[in-house]
Scaffold this motif. Structure first.
Motif, PDB file in Angstrom:
ATOM      1  N   VAL A   1     107.997  94.508  90.716  1.00 45.64           N
ATOM      2  CA  VAL A   1     107.461  94.277  92.066  1.00 45.64           C
ATOM      3  C   VAL A   1     107.701  95.492  92.953  1.00 45.64           C
ATOM      4  CG1 VAL A   1     107.673  92.804  94.126  1.00 45.64           C
ATOM      5  CG2 VAL A   1     107.719  91.787  91.841  1.00 45.64           C
ATOM      6  N   ALA A   2     108.644  96.359  92.592  1.00 47.36           N
ATOM      7  CA  ALA A   2     108.909  97.564  93.379  1.00 47.36           C
ATOM      8  C   ALA A   2     107.663  98.431  93.526  1.00 47.36           C
ATOM      9  CB  ALA A   2     110.030  98.374  92.733  1.00 47.36           C
ATOM     10  N   LEU A   3     106.795  98.420  92.542  1.00 45.18           N
ATOM     11  CA  LEU A   3     105.557  99.211  92.634  1.00 45.18           C
ATOM     12  C   LEU A   3     104.684  98.707  93.769  1.00 45.18           C
ATOM     13  CD1 LEU A   3     104.897  99.434  88.814  1.00 45.18           C
ATOM     14  CD2 LEU A   3     105.428 101.378  90.316  1.00 45.18           C
ATOM     15  N   ASP A   4     104.572  97.403  93.934  1.00 47.16           N
ATOM     16  CA  ASP A   4     103.801  96.839  95.043  1.00 47.16           C
ATOM     17  C   ASP A   4     104.497  97.099  96.373  1.00 47.16           C
ATOM     18  OD1 ASP A   4     101.919  95.787  93.240  1.00 47.16           O
ATOM     19  OD2 ASP A   4     103.120  93.974  92.964  1.00 47.16           O
ATOM     20  N   LEU A   5     105.813  96.993  96.380  1.00 47.38           N
ATOM     21  CA  LEU A   5     106.573  97.233  97.605  1.00 47.38           C
ATOM     22  C   LEU A   5     106.323  98.637  98.153  1.00 47.38           C
ATOM     23  CD1 LEU A   5     110.297  96.365  98.194  1.00 47.38           C
ATOM     24  CD2 LEU A   5     109.561  98.707  98.467  1.00 47.38           C
ATOM     25  N   LEU A   6     106.227  99.608  97.261  1.00 46.44           N
ATOM     26  CA  LEU A   6     106.082 101.005  97.676  1.00 46.44           C
ATOM     27  C   LEU A   6     104.661 101.372  98.096  1.00 46.44           C
ATOM     28  CD1 LEU A   6     108.305 102.655  94.937  1.00 46.44           C
ATOM     29  CD2 LEU A   6     108.746 102.718  97.392  1.00 46.44           C
ATOM     30  N   GLU A   7     103.683 100.603  97.727  1.00 50.11           N
ATOM     31  CA  GLU A   7     102.288 100.998  97.936  1.00 50.11           C
ATOM     32  C   GLU A   7     101.948 101.290  99.404  1.00 50.11           C
ATOM     33  OE1 GLU A   7      99.125 102.496  96.217  1.00 50.11           O
ATOM     34  OE2 GLU A   7     100.872 101.685  95.163  1.00 50.11           O
ATOM     35  N   PRO A   8     102.416 100.480 100.388  1.00 45.33           N
ATOM     36  CA  PRO A   8     102.110 100.802 101.790  1.00 45.33           C
ATOM     37  C   PRO A   8     102.629 102.165 102.235  1.00 45.33           C
ATOM     38  CG  PRO A   8     102.880  98.545 101.607  1.00 45.33           C
ATOM     39  CD  PRO A   8     103.117  99.181 100.277  1.00 45.33           C
ATOM     40  N   ALA A   9     103.617 102.714 101.535  1.00 43.04           N
ATOM     41  CA  ALA A   9     104.181 104.011 101.918  1.00 43.04           C
ATOM     42  C   ALA A   9     103.213 105.161 101.640  1.00 43.04           C
ATOM     43  CB  ALA A   9     105.496 104.250 101.188  1.00 43.04           C
TER      44      ALA A   9
ATOM     45  N   LEU B   1     108.093 105.090 105.568  1.00 49.24           N
ATOM     46  CA  LEU B   1     108.699 103.929 104.939  1.00 49.24           C
ATOM     47  C   LEU B   1     109.567 104.298 103.738  1.00 49.24           C
ATOM     48  CD1 LEU B   1     105.760 101.341 105.028  1.00 49.24           C
ATOM     49  CD2 LEU B   1     107.751 101.449 106.542  1.00 49.24           C
ATOM     50  N   LEU B   2     109.431 105.533 103.252  1.00 51.23           N
ATOM     51  CA  LEU B   2     110.255 105.989 102.137  1.00 51.23           C
ATOM     52  C   LEU B   2     111.619 106.505 102.590  1.00 51.23           C
ATOM     53  CD1 LEU B   2     107.598 107.918 100.017  1.00 51.23           C
ATOM     54  CD2 LEU B   2     108.454 105.600  99.653  1.00 51.23           C
ATOM     55  N   GLU B   3     111.838 106.612 103.880  1.00 52.79           N
ATOM     56  CA  GLU B   3     113.112 107.111 104.389  1.00 52.79           C
ATOM     57  C   GLU B   3     114.207 106.058 104.219  1.00 52.79           C
ATOM     58  OE1 GLU B   3     112.459 108.212 108.429  1.00 52.79           O
ATOM     59  OE2 GLU B   3     110.968 109.757 107.924  1.00 52.79           O
ATOM     60  N   ARG B   4     115.432 106.540 104.057  1.00 50.57           N
ATOM     61  CA  ARG B   4     116.569 105.640 103.893  1.00 50.57           C
ATOM     62  C   ARG B   4     116.906 104.927 105.204  1.00 50.57           C
ATOM     63  NH1 ARG B   4     119.851 107.331  99.194  1.00 50.57           N
ATOM     64  NH2 ARG B   4     118.845 109.156  98.269  1.00 50.57           N
TER      65      ARG B   4
ATOM     66  N   TRP C   1     113.016 101.905 104.235  1.00 50.43           N
ATOM     67  CA  TRP C   1     112.339 101.083 105.244  1.00 50.43           C
ATOM     68  C   TRP C   1     111.195 100.263 104.670  1.00 50.43           C
ATOM     69  CZ3 TRP C   1     114.644  99.987 109.541  1.00 50.43           C
ATOM     70  CH2 TRP C   1     115.576 100.878 110.087  1.00 50.43           C
ATOM     71  N   ALA C   2     110.625 100.670 103.558  1.00 51.16           N
ATOM     72  CA  ALA C   2     109.533  99.896 102.952  1.00 51.16           C
ATOM     73  C   ALA C   2     109.975  98.488 102.568  1.00 51.16           C
ATOM     74  CB  ALA C   2     109.001 100.628 101.717  1.00 51.16           C
ATOM     75  N   GLN C   3     111.266  98.288 102.387  1.00 54.63           N
ATOM     76  CA  GLN C   3     111.759  96.966 102.021  1.00 54.63           C
ATOM     77  C   GLN C   3     111.610  95.959 103.156  1.00 54.63           C
ATOM     78  OE1 GLN C   3     115.334  99.253  99.996  1.00 54.63           O
ATOM     79  NE2 GLN C   3     115.688  97.069  99.821  1.00 54.63           N
ATOM     80  N   VAL C   4     111.540  96.430 104.404  1.00 55.33           N
ATOM     81  CA  VAL C   4     111.491  95.505 105.536  1.00 55.33           C
ATOM     82  C   VAL C   4     110.142  94.795 105.625  1.00 55.33           C
ATOM     83  CG1 VAL C   4     111.828  95.206 108.009  1.00 55.33           C
ATOM     84  CG2 VAL C   4     113.195  96.905 106.754  1.00 55.33           C
TER      85      VAL C   4
END
Length: 488
Positions: free
Chosen positions: A416-424, A430-433, A442-445
């Motif tokens: 599912v991490a692949l889908d989570l990252l897609e908006p970035a 969103l890729l920043e810590r 931040w993409a996790q939020v």
């Protein structure tokens, strides 16, 4: 109207909802707080057979726990459940002599059919390499055995997601105000949305009370004369800065049958746990200065003083275990699951171990369904895949992503991490810590908001990510999380 209403979205409630949904039932899962908002996110983060339960003579529980932990690790959630070696340092004056520990580890391995790798006595020098900071003075010997570890909050969340994928309605932050009883049978509940204040109601053929430490409070909604079915025990933990490459956890025997754990977890060292009766409101349980002193003192029996400097403590947390009523101390009560039916037909389930969640969920769902269709076979949870496979896919899709971020996303989200990252791709910020000292980004939020029922900053920072475990969270971080949660 639903077939089954499950009250409580901890691991047992989520497991019950998933099992009922797999049996073809329509299901609603509600919780007054967040998913895994209490006991199920405050454990020692272990799926384990329970080495110390052998001393209680509970071979059946240990055998079942071995089977269930390997089911989670090998089939249901290999991304979330990982093998972990444990070293037992045995001092010359230890409460359990070396020969008895060796015999116990042999029996422990035999109950797991010796399927986890080498176990038994190892040289003290080897143990010190596996667990940096081990105190070697005064040791009679060291022994090795195997269990598994997890992120308990994310495991519970994945089970709730699996239930939702089967059609279950999942609604955290919704409290039960009263049970509906018609002709002497529980037929649903009156609810309130704790975030908006809106009243809600649900009609159900069966109701399962999986409210954890609040199980007896819900039982008293069914019958005002319901007695006490469980005792509560407080368990506190510390998270410290780690030092060196730590391959193994430590299990140190303590008096009265307790143990002290020192576990590598999320790049930190997890210490605990305490075990003492708890009589207050479970919502108010906290880890105190006294708890910290006790945990550090107990850990000092097997760890060097420099590793246990209070200045190394990043955070602490506490939860309450739910145990069967018994006359002995909480440390000696067996971790059995209590399942029963009340006078108006409500099924109540409480206690047990995080490890045995699949079996307990099926038992509770079966009782609620009263012998109707059995659940379909349990399938892998969302995102399940081997760690190497996930890491390779993330490296191909996001070659610039730091290795520690990639690894953390893989072990928390799986594929599912692949889908989570897609908006970035459109929002690279969103890729920043979130925290420069940790791998959360931040993409996790927004993913937590849109796919994981997160509604508050604490939902994200403690139970969807690991930020709150790494130390005090800055006000600016809380504010930014709230902003992202409010976006649509």
């Amino acid at each position: 109207m639903v077939d089954v209403l499950v009250i409580g979205a901890g691991i047992l409630g989520a497991a019950t909802a998933w099992a009922a949904a797999r049996a073809g039932a329509s299901v609603a899962l509600v919780d007054q707080g967040d998913i895994a908002g209490a006991t199920s996110s405050a454990s020692s983060k272990l799926l384990h057979g329970g080495l110390r339960y052998l001393a209680m003579g509970d071979l059946k529980l240990v055998r079942e726990a071995h089977r269930e932990r390997r089911l989670s690790a090998e089939r249901l959630a290999p991304h979330l459940v990982r093998p972990l070696e444990f070293v037992v340092p045995v001092g010359r004056d230890a409460p359990v002599p070396l020969w008895k520990v060796r015999a116990g580890v042999w029996l422990y391995g035999s109950l797991a059919r010796f399927g986890d790798g080498r176990s038994g006595r190892i040289p003290v020098a080897e143990a010190a390499v596996r667990a940096p900071g081990l105190r070697t003075d005064g040791l009679a010997g060291t022994v090795l055995y195997h269990d598994h570890q997890t992120h308990d909050g994310r495991l519970t969340l994945a089970v709730a997601q699996a239930a939702a994928a089967r059609g279950a309605i999942v609604t955290p932050h919704v409290a039960v105000v009263a049970l509906r009883i018609t002709a002497g049978r529980v037929t649903g509940a009156d609810l309130v949305d704790r975030l908006s204040g809106a009243p809600l109601a649900v009609t159900a053929c069966s109701v399962v009370n999986a409210a954890g430490p609040w199980v007896d409070a819900v039982r008293r909604m069914e019958s005002a004369t319901a007695g006490t079915s469980v005792r509560l025990s407080k368990g506190a933990h510390l998270l410290l800065e780690a030092e060196g490459e730590r391959r193994s956890a430590l299990t140190t025997p303590l008096p009265q049958g307790r143990v002290s754990f020192a576990i590598p977890w999320e790049g930190m060292l997890l210490l605990g746990t305490t075990d003492e009766p708890f009589e207050g409101d479970p919502a108010t349980v906290t880890a105190t200065d006294s708890d910290q002193r006790q945990i550090l003192a107990e850990a000092s029996q097997s760890l060097e003083p420099w590793l246990l400097d209070p200045g190394r403590v990043r955070s602490r947390f506490a939860g309450v275990r739910v145990l069967p009523v018994a006359g002995r101390s909480t440390a000696r009560i067996r971790r059995e699951t209590v399942i029963g039916r009340g006078p108006a037909g409500m099924v109540s389930v409480a206690g047990g171990k995080l490890t045995t969640w699949p079996a307990v969920g099926e038992r509770a769902a079966g009782l609620a369904r009263a012998g109707r269709s059995a659940p379909a076979a349990a399938t892998p949870l969302p995102g399940a895949a081997a760690a190497a496979e996930i890491d390779a896919a993330l490296a191909r899709a996001w070659p610039g992503l730091d290795a520690d971020i990639r690894a953390a996303l893989g072990r928390h989200y799986g594929t599912v991490a692949l889908d989570l990252l897609e908006p970035a791709r459109d929002r690279p910020e969103l890729l920043e810590r979130i925290d420069p000292n940790g791998p959360d980004i931040w993409a996790q939020v927004p993913h937590a908001r849109d796919h994981e029922w997160a509604a508050t900053a604490d939902d994200v920072l403690r139970r969807r990510a690991t930020v709150a475990y790494r130390g005090p969270v800055a006000a600016a971080v809380h504010a930014r999380v709230a902003e992202l949660l409010a976006e649509r």
